[in-house]
Scaffold this active site. Sequence first.
Site, PDB file in Angstrom:
ATOM      1  N   HIS A   1       1.506  24.808  24.645  1.00  0.00           N
ATOM      2  CA  HIS A   1       2.326  24.975  24.099  1.00  0.00           C
ATOM      3  C   HIS A   1       2.563  23.946  22.743  1.00  0.00           C
ATOM      4  O   HIS A   1       3.278  24.245  21.945  1.00  0.00           O
ATOM      5  CB  HIS A   1       3.767  24.998  24.579  1.00  0.00           C
TER       6      HIS A   1
ATOM      7  N   HIS B   1      13.096  28.081  15.368  1.00  0.00           N
ATOM      8  CA  HIS B   1      12.133  27.648  16.159  1.00  0.00           C
ATOM      9  C   HIS B   1      11.858  26.190  16.058  1.00  0.00           C
ATOM     10  O   HIS B   1      11.016  25.654  16.920  1.00  0.00           O
ATOM     11  CB  HIS B   1      10.866  28.642  15.975  1.00  0.00           C
TER      12      HIS B   1
ATOM     13  N   ASP C   1      20.708   8.582  14.785  1.00  0.00           N
ATOM     14  CA  ASP C   1      21.290   7.606  13.623  1.00  0.00           C
ATOM     15  C   ASP C   1      20.603   7.441  12.418  1.00  0.00           C
ATOM     16  O   ASP C   1      20.205   6.149  11.739  1.00  0.00           O
ATOM     17  CB  ASP C   1      21.372   6.187  14.281  1.00  0.00           C
TER      18      ASP C   1
ATOM     19  N   LYS D   1       1.604  22.704  18.796  1.00  0.00           N
ATOM     20  CA  LYS D   1       1.334  23.006  17.680  1.00  0.00           C
ATOM     21  C   LYS D   1       0.844  21.877  16.750  1.00  0.00           C
ATOM     22  O   LYS D   1       1.315  21.007  16.395  1.00  0.00           O
ATOM     23  CB  LYS D   1       2.628  23.440  17.145  1.00  0.00           C
TER      24      LYS D   1
ATOM     25  N   ASP E   1     -10.816  15.914  11.254  1.00  0.00           N
ATOM     26  CA  ASP E   1     -11.833  14.388  10.802  1.00  0.00           C
ATOM     27  C   ASP E   1     -11.355  13.220  11.502  1.00  0.00           C
ATOM     28  O   ASP E   1     -11.492  12.210  11.193  1.00  0.00           O
ATOM     29  CB  ASP E   1     -12.072  14.433   9.351  1.00  0.00           C
TER      30      ASP E   1
ATOM     31  N   LYS F   1      12.270  22.345  16.804  1.00  0.00           N
ATOM     32  CA  LYS F   1      12.700  21.536  17.739  1.00  0.00           C
ATOM     33  C   LYS F   1      12.794  20.068  17.384  1.00  0.00           C
ATOM     34  O   LYS F   1      11.889  19.311  17.122  1.00  0.00           O
ATOM     35  CB  LYS F   1      11.491  21.254  19.106  1.00  0.00           C
TER      36      LYS F   1
END
Length: 1046
Positions: free
Chosen positions: A852, A477, A484, A854, A859, A479
């Site tokens: 979508h 999952h 380089d 995450k 704080d 991404k």
Amino acid sequence: MSTDKLLLPNGVKSDGVIRMTRADAAAAAASSSLGGGSQIFDELPKAAIVSVSRPDTTDFSPLLLSYTLELQYKQFKWTLQKKASQVLYLHFALKKRLIIEELHDKQEQVREWLHSLGIFDMQGSVVQDDEEPDDGALPLHYTEDSIKNRNVPSRAALPIIRPTIGRSETVVDRGRTAMQGYLSLFLGNLDIVNSKEVCKFLEVSRLSFAREYGSKMKEGYVTVKHLRDVPGSDGVRCCLPTHCLGFFGTSWTKVWAVLKPGFLALLEDPFSGKLLDIMVFDTLGLQGTKESSEQPRLAEQVKEHNPLRFGFKVTSGDRTVRLRTTSSRKVKEWVKAVDEAGCYSPHRFGSFAPPRGLTSDGSQAQWFVDGHTAFEAIAFAIQNATSEIFMTGWWLCPELYLKRPFEDHPSLRLDALLETKAKQGVKIYILLYKEVQIALKINSLYSKKRLQNIHKNVKVLRYPDHLSSGIYLWSHHEKIVIVDYQVCFIGGLDLCFGRYDTAEHKIGDCPPYIWPGKDYYNPRESEPNSWEETMKDELDRRKYPRMPWHDVHCALWGPPCRDVARHFVQRWNHSKRNKAPNEQTIPLLMPHHHMVLPHYLGTREIDIIAAAKPEEDPDKPVVLARHDSFSSASPPQEIPLLLPQETDADFAGRGDLKLDSGARQDPGETSEESDLDEAVNDWWWQIGKQSDCRCQIIRSVSQWSAGTSQPEDSIHRAYCSLIQNAEHFIYIENQFFISGLEKEDTILNRVLEALYRRILKAHEENKCFRVVIVIPLLPGFQGGIDDFGAATVRALMHWQYRTISREGTSILDNLNALLGPKTQDYISFYGLRSYGRLFEDGPIATSQIYVHSKLMIVDDRIAVIGSSNINDRSLLGSRDSEIGVVIEDKEFVESSMNGMKWMAGKFSYSLRCSLWSEHLGLHAGEIQKIEDPIKDATYKDLWMATAKKNTDIYNQVFSCIPNEHIRSRAALRHNMALCKDKLGHTTIDLGIAPERLESCGSDSWEILKETRGNLVCFPLQFMCDQEDLRPGFNESEFYTAPQVFH
């Protein structure tokens, strides 16, 4: 060969101490010297004898003296232990090679003479033999000129072996002097130094001084059993010497082992760049136990049945490799060196990677809100790639346009961009998740074929193989895009259809201008069965809205980037071994130095390229003016990513068009009211400034996904720890929110328990503490909630509501039992929604904005960004593989918490304000309204009030789903029937509105313009009378493992 070549040259005195002149050294050319660019040394190394020791024996011979040599080449230092006998062997090897080459030259002359006479061709040739069992067989490389200058005088070695009578101190001193003189002989000339014999003696190879692989450690010939025969450079299979075949057995293969910080590489030979195998050390296997203080080991000696065999084994993750060498002493040296290379010290959260940025090591981060700026930044980075690109994702679409309008940027379509770079020589490695086709329609096989056909420099792997691995339920999952080894991108955005969006979150695009073909995407309505005709619409744009997509991504520079690359290398090599072990076109990868953890280096210099400089006072915060945290006016060299300099005039006005009065205005129109920098451009709310930060990479991996010895759940640990230690405020955006309290035995992650305990602590201390959670209003899967084929949607709703608000197991139910109405002062849940016309003068439509992201912000000082959802699949480590980063600010701006002065972090504060300004529909001059996120004026009077007002308006105009007033499937069916009777056509979630409302006679569009931003309340009581939304026995999902849904 004349005997005078064996005499001492000028400069050698009778006392036995070698004093070579420069002229003499130049005359002593090395045998089999590598030519041109194939040399290992391009300047002379330096050597010093640190110590000399003699064995404790009465039967003493000078050949038993042991020398500790310290060598330095450029910035590399290493130490060797050598005996006088080994130096003598080196000398004989050099002399033998010279003789062989001269004989070879004479043989060629005789062959030509005999051939000219027409007698016969000489059959056979001089056969090379290995100097000693751990030497390698290499072809000769020589020229006529070099043969003439390849004399290493034999008498030069005599002082080392000449019997010495006298006190031990005298023997040692004279031995030191003699050895130093002989070292000066062959270290004084590049031809000699680059010979095979000397390079073997110095234990160096092509990898030794490659700065990207770290410091110089142990190297040498070993034999291994798990490799096939190694083909030589001339196509001949490289086998063991005849006298070794009986010793080791024909199934063992001789290779050159290179130990580097963090990995052990096996090469064909020291002068070959061909990687045969690599073991990247798995830190998880080194954590040990609290009960045992004994340091776990990577390597250990193996007791062989044959006393003439000397072996050891190296274990890392789920792999164990057995190796042999030629003596017990060498086994002990290897075991010690490998254990030192893998010496472990614990990392926070149990992560494979340490916190970075504790010193000024170049650790930097930059955030992106929504796909528009993130995709353009990725495109810019790929355009500037020069060596390697790593990519992995849950779904990857080769035909994705990284910049819009798509017709204006054909060269920035992903496949076209990769083709351009591949033709320029850039190596591209793409790791795709191989889905279970019956469950998902992402068609990774099509993507693989398209990408492989781009160019030979594009290498693609799909993993896992479900049948052989037994993995059917879990996915890869992450991404990730790495360019380089300099910059990487991680977060929630896959490079696939449906993800591109802007802060406007338009629901229409007719005719196609921004979202071509299947990129006009709404999985609630329909999932395409085929992705091959990408420019062909799946949805009727005049009837159905797209589902807007909200996401958060980030870029990382410096050591955190290389930690991410290390993760990719580990996953790639694991996939290669399991999926394509015999595929020669798919190479193994080696981790670069910055990917190697500091504990592997012990007290060595951590960065060979540029040593980190400690800050003058790392605990002293850097205080910035507040507007600096938003400014994008940094010089181009500070921000090597794409910052949009201008807005396409017609880009913002095409397509629909959401014209609500509450939409964010151009910052330039309110510049006199804003305390922001004048250089703030039209995209200030979507991209952050590149910031110096403390960063730590966290992940979820296990044996199946990365070959680790045990699961790593550092993302889960980070979430729980940061929540427990939060002082004032937690803001969460996530695709899912499925977690459990301590008494829960079905859901295993404990994010919910951490939130519950932290809220109770704040209540007991009578302190203001807020938790704000933004999630999707409905799961992003196909099917109406009451449809027979929508069991997945209902199952996910079941587990989510079970976490949030249902009786007995949820956080709100448990808090209400203790706190009553005060619960909403501490925690509240929200979603996002947008509206517009499907085309000019077309129907008014709405859709949820699919959250979508995450993300967690704590704080206004710490941010967690990654690919991990809040559910067991993502957090337990043994299920889906995930990656994320904990970003802690080092630069601060003055802010406030509940009216009190508070130093907010530049990165986290600017990101939170960017998100809130988008969700609330604020313009640049209104940022001060959300400066303090927890005071009542912000939390209640602005945030909660805006969400409630927007929710009421959407319910009045659309009666859309989900809805607080729909509490059962019967009520849902009734509502659906009414809407269809009135409108004739609506969407699966009742997303079409009448032009005028019968109840009040008002124009629907005018009422919708009263909304501001996209924030709406999450419907806590939706379907609450439906006791169980899980699949029934007559649905195929009933027979799927429940863990799939949580």
